[in-house]
Design a protein around this motif. Sequence first.
Motif, PDB file in Angstrom:
ATOM      1  N   PRO A 123      39.909  53.820  48.881  1.00 30.54           N
ATOM      2  CA  PRO A 123      39.331  53.260  47.657  1.00 30.54           C
ATOM      3  C   PRO A 123      40.002  53.773  46.391  1.00 30.54           C
ATOM      4  CG  PRO A 123      37.936  55.000  48.523  1.00 30.54           C
ATOM      5  CD  PRO A 123      38.991  54.765  49.557  1.00 30.54           C
ATOM      6  N   ALA A 124      40.215  52.874  45.439  1.00 29.13           N
ATOM      7  CA  ALA A 124      40.826  53.230  44.152  1.00 29.13           C
ATOM      8  C   ALA A 124      40.032  52.577  43.028  1.00 29.13           C
ATOM      9  CB  ALA A 124      42.282  52.782  44.109  1.00 29.13           C
ATOM     10  N   PRO A 125      39.136  53.325  42.373  1.00 32.87           N
ATOM     11  CA  PRO A 125      38.336  52.754  41.283  1.00 32.87           C
ATOM     12  C   PRO A 125      39.044  52.812  39.940  1.00 32.87           C
ATOM     13  CG  PRO A 125      37.647  55.002  41.695  1.00 32.87           C
ATOM     14  CD  PRO A 125      38.742  54.706  42.689  1.00 32.87           C
ATOM     15  N   VAL A 126      38.713  51.864  39.065  1.00 31.69           N
ATOM     16  CA  VAL A 126      39.183  51.889  37.680  1.00 31.69           C
ATOM     17  C   VAL A 126      38.175  51.133  36.832  1.00 31.69           C
ATOM     18  CG1 VAL A 126      40.631  49.825  37.998  1.00 31.69           C
ATOM     19  CG2 VAL A 126      41.110  51.397  36.108  1.00 31.69           C
ATOM     20  N   VAL A 127      37.857  51.665  35.663  1.00 27.33           N
ATOM     21  CA  VAL A 127      36.910  51.027  34.762  1.00 27.33           C
ATOM     22  C   VAL A 127      37.677  50.143  33.788  1.00 27.33           C
ATOM     23  CG1 VAL A 127      35.150  51.396  33.000  1.00 27.33           C
ATOM     24  CG2 VAL A 127      35.262  52.910  34.999  1.00 27.33           C
ATOM     25  N   ILE A 128      37.289  48.873  33.739  1.00 26.37           N
ATOM     26  CA  ILE A 128      37.894  47.895  32.829  1.00 26.37           C
ATOM     27  C   ILE A 128      36.751  47.197  32.113  1.00 26.37           C
ATOM     28  CG2 ILE A 128      39.344  45.841  32.618  1.00 26.37           C
ATOM     29  CD1 ILE A 128      40.686  46.703  35.275  1.00 26.37           C
ATOM     30  N   GLY A 129      36.620  47.451  30.813  1.00 26.31           N
ATOM     31  CA  GLY A 129      35.504  46.878  30.067  1.00 26.31           C
ATOM     32  C   GLY A 129      34.180  47.421  30.572  1.00 26.31           C
ATOM     33  N   ASP A 130      33.249  46.526  30.853  1.00 25.77           N
ATOM     34  CA  ASP A 130      31.923  46.947  31.308  1.00 25.77           C
ATOM     35  C   ASP A 130      31.792  46.888  32.825  1.00 25.77           C
ATOM     36  OD1 ASP A 130      31.907  44.222  31.705  1.00 25.77           O
ATOM     37  OD2 ASP A 130      29.925  43.892  30.808  1.00 25.77           O
ATOM     38  N   ARG A 131      32.906  46.787  33.528  1.00 23.23           N
ATOM     39  CA  ARG A 131      32.869  46.716  34.987  1.00 23.23           C
ATOM     40  C   ARG A 131      33.695  47.842  35.600  1.00 23.23           C
ATOM     41  NH1 ARG A 131      30.707  41.726  36.318  1.00 23.23           N
ATOM     42  NH2 ARG A 131      31.037  42.138  38.523  1.00 23.23           N
ATOM     43  N   LEU A 132      33.234  48.295  36.738  1.00 27.44           N
ATOM     44  CA  LEU A 132      34.060  49.172  37.552  1.00 27.44           C
ATOM     45  C   LEU A 132      34.695  48.320  38.635  1.00 27.44           C
ATOM     46  CD1 LEU A 132      33.479  52.733  38.814  1.00 27.44           C
ATOM     47  CD2 LEU A 132      34.163  50.991  40.460  1.00 27.44           C
ATOM     48  N   TRP A 133      36.022  48.359  38.680  1.00 34.72           N
ATOM     49  CA  TRP A 133      36.768  47.621  39.688  1.00 34.72           C
ATOM     50  C   TRP A 133      37.158  48.586  40.803  1.00 34.72           C
ATOM     51  CZ3 TRP A 133      38.262  42.387  39.727  1.00 34.72           C
ATOM     52  CH2 TRP A 133      37.813  41.658  38.613  1.00 34.72           C
ATOM     53  N   LEU A 134      37.138  48.084  42.022  1.00 38.08           N
ATOM     54  CA  LEU A 134      37.473  48.891  43.180  1.00 38.08           C
ATOM     55  C   LEU A 134      38.507  48.143  44.008  1.00 38.08           C
ATOM     56  CD1 LEU A 134      36.843  51.422  44.922  1.00 38.08           C
ATOM     57  CD2 LEU A 134      35.193  50.000  46.162  1.00 38.08           C
ATOM     58  N   TYR A 135      39.645  48.774  44.215  1.00 35.26           N
ATOM     59  CA  TYR A 135      40.721  48.204  45.023  1.00 35.26           C
ATOM     60  C   TYR A 135      40.783  48.970  46.344  1.00 35.26           C
ATOM     61  CZ  TYR A 135      41.854  45.990  40.632  1.00 35.26           C
ATOM     62  OH  TYR A 135      41.771  45.260  39.471  1.00 35.26           O
ATOM     63  N   ARG A 146      47.421  44.358  56.097  1.00 38.73           N
ATOM     64  CA  ARG A 146      48.355  43.348  55.593  1.00 38.73           C
ATOM     65  C   ARG A 146      48.103  42.925  54.160  1.00 38.73           C
ATOM     66  NH1 ARG A 146      47.530  39.395  60.715  1.00 38.73           N
ATOM     67  NH2 ARG A 146      45.411  40.147  60.379  1.00 38.73           N
ATOM     68  N   GLU A 147      46.986  43.382  53.565  1.00 39.78           N
ATOM     69  CA  GLU A 147      46.645  42.914  52.227  1.00 39.78           C
ATOM     70  C   GLU A 147      45.756  43.928  51.517  1.00 39.78           C
ATOM     71  OE1 GLU A 147      44.670  39.244  53.058  1.00 39.78           O
ATOM     72  OE2 GLU A 147      42.858  40.203  53.836  1.00 39.78           O
ATOM     73  N   TRP A 148      45.673  43.756  50.184  1.00 41.34           N
ATOM     74  CA  TRP A 148      44.789  44.584  49.368  1.00 41.34           C
ATOM     75  C   TRP A 148      43.661  43.720  48.821  1.00 41.34           C
ATOM     76  CZ3 TRP A 148      50.150  44.791  49.049  1.00 41.34           C
ATOM     77  CH2 TRP A 148      50.739  45.982  49.502  1.00 41.34           C
ATOM     78  N   LEU A 149      42.469  44.311  48.718  1.00 43.58           N
ATOM     79  CA  LEU A 149      41.270  43.601  48.289  1.00 43.58           C
ATOM     80  C   LEU A 149      40.760  44.171  46.973  1.00 43.58           C
ATOM     81  CD1 LEU A 149      39.341  43.661  51.698  1.00 43.58           C
ATOM     82  CD2 LEU A 149      41.063  42.002  50.934  1.00 43.58           C
ATOM     83  N   ALA A 150      39.954  43.366  46.256  1.00 46.61           N
ATOM     84  CA  ALA A 150      39.350  43.823  45.005  1.00 46.61           C
ATOM     85  C   ALA A 150      37.868  43.497  44.991  1.00 46.61           C
ATOM     86  CB  ALA A 150      40.027  43.162  43.802  1.00 46.61           C
ATOM     87  N   TYR A 151      37.089  44.436  44.452  1.00 50.97           N
ATOM     88  CA  TYR A 151      35.652  44.283  44.242  1.00 50.97           C
ATOM     89  C   TYR A 151      35.352  44.759  42.828  1.00 50.97           C
ATOM     90  CZ  TYR A 151      35.474  44.063  49.363  1.00 50.97           C
ATOM     91  OH  TYR A 151      35.670  43.709  50.669  1.00 50.97           O
ATOM     92  N   SER A 152      34.195  44.356  42.292  1.00 50.43           N
ATOM     93  CA  SER A 152      33.777  44.886  41.000  1.00 50.43           C
ATOM     94  C   SER A 152      32.258  44.973  40.942  1.00 50.43           C
ATOM     95  CB  SER A 152      34.307  44.028  39.845  1.00 50.43           C
ATOM     96  OG  SER A 152      33.648  42.767  39.796  1.00 50.43           O
ATOM     97  N   THR A 153      31.768  45.821  40.033  1.00 46.86           N
ATOM     98  CA  THR A 153      30.332  46.017  39.875  1.00 46.86           C
ATOM     99  C   THR A 153      30.008  46.353  38.433  1.00 46.86           C
ATOM    100  OG1 THR A 153      28.410  47.243  40.721  1.00 46.86           O
ATOM    101  CG2 THR A 153      30.436  48.486  40.416  1.00 46.86           C
ATOM    102  N   THR A 154      28.785  46.082  38.040  1.00 44.97           N
ATOM    103  CA  THR A 154      28.291  46.521  36.729  1.00 44.97           C
ATOM    104  C   THR A 154      27.184  47.552  36.879  1.00 44.97           C
ATOM    105  OG1 THR A 154      26.705  44.683  36.632  1.00 44.97           O
ATOM    106  CG2 THR A 154      28.869  44.339  35.593  1.00 44.97           C
TER     107      THR A 154
END
Length: 328
Positions: A36-48, A63-71
């Motif tokens: 997991p690699a989190p980063v805060v962008i604006g009012d969301r935390l993104w998780l790759y 074979r691929e990378w995924l993205a999730y986000s939360t508030t």
Amino acid sequence: MRRLALTLLLAATPLAAEAPSPGSNPIIRDRFTADPAPVVIGDRLWLYTGHDEAGEGEMFNMREWLAYSTTDMRTWTYHGPIMKVADFAWAAKDAWAAQVIAKGGRYWLYAAVEHDATKPGKAIAVAVADRPEGPFTDAKGAALISNDMTPKGTHSWEDIDPTVFTDDDGTTWIAWGNRQCYIVRLGADMVSIDGPIREITPPHFEEGPWLHKRGGLYYLTYASLDRATHTDERVSYATATSLDGPWTYRGELTGSGEGSFTIHPGIAEFKGRWYLFLHNAALTIGERNGALGRRAVTVEHLSYDAQGLMRPVTQTAAGVTALSDADP
């Protein structure tokens, strides 16, 4: 009699298992995720994350990378695959650990892959996107870091697990490694290195470094393995008052992940609270159990003492749904 029989039948029928609370661990339950690699962008935390797809008898199949986000750190929005390893024409396989940061109005992904036969071994790739959910495209057309650039290493997979960090002065740094930990400043273009590669290997370093800063203190958190006493990776960390070091070893931050040889820390502050992301192998999906190549991302509260040192973290099923040290 019918009422009595129905009552007895209901009493003898086991209750269905309660659904896990939103935000409890593991936080992603419909697919296997790792690194997991989190980063805060604006009012969301993104998780790759990476996407574990190992079948029976396979170690890793990514074979691929995924993205999730939360508030709210409880509910997660899935943004789908953001990039595949095949999108790097020079890479042969292995969409291993990656991290995304924002800089200059764009989003930069640094990832570990297997280079093709022209430069054998693991390598660090860089991709770019105009939105945090991608699509990401190869930003350089070649490896940013390849195995021939770290000739003192002991094996071909030492150039993995990049962590990227932008300091208060605007300079961006990248650290990475397996068994050896390296660091170098990135060029202003984000697709070159600016200066010599230095080794900063702390005690028991295995892989998965993560750089962050709080106040005037820099933290290097990583997957550690004391081969004399442990068989599974744990998380340890070191601190410094400068990225030039010296780095002071601070010991273990948390133990190994349930059922997992590997572990991979990611740290972020979001809405005034700190979080430690990890992975374990405790998730079962259908008939597929967790395994070395089928891991699951977790997250826990993280806090600091008066000296700025991180307090030890106990991994739990409740995760962030439990009260933290910062709560009344």
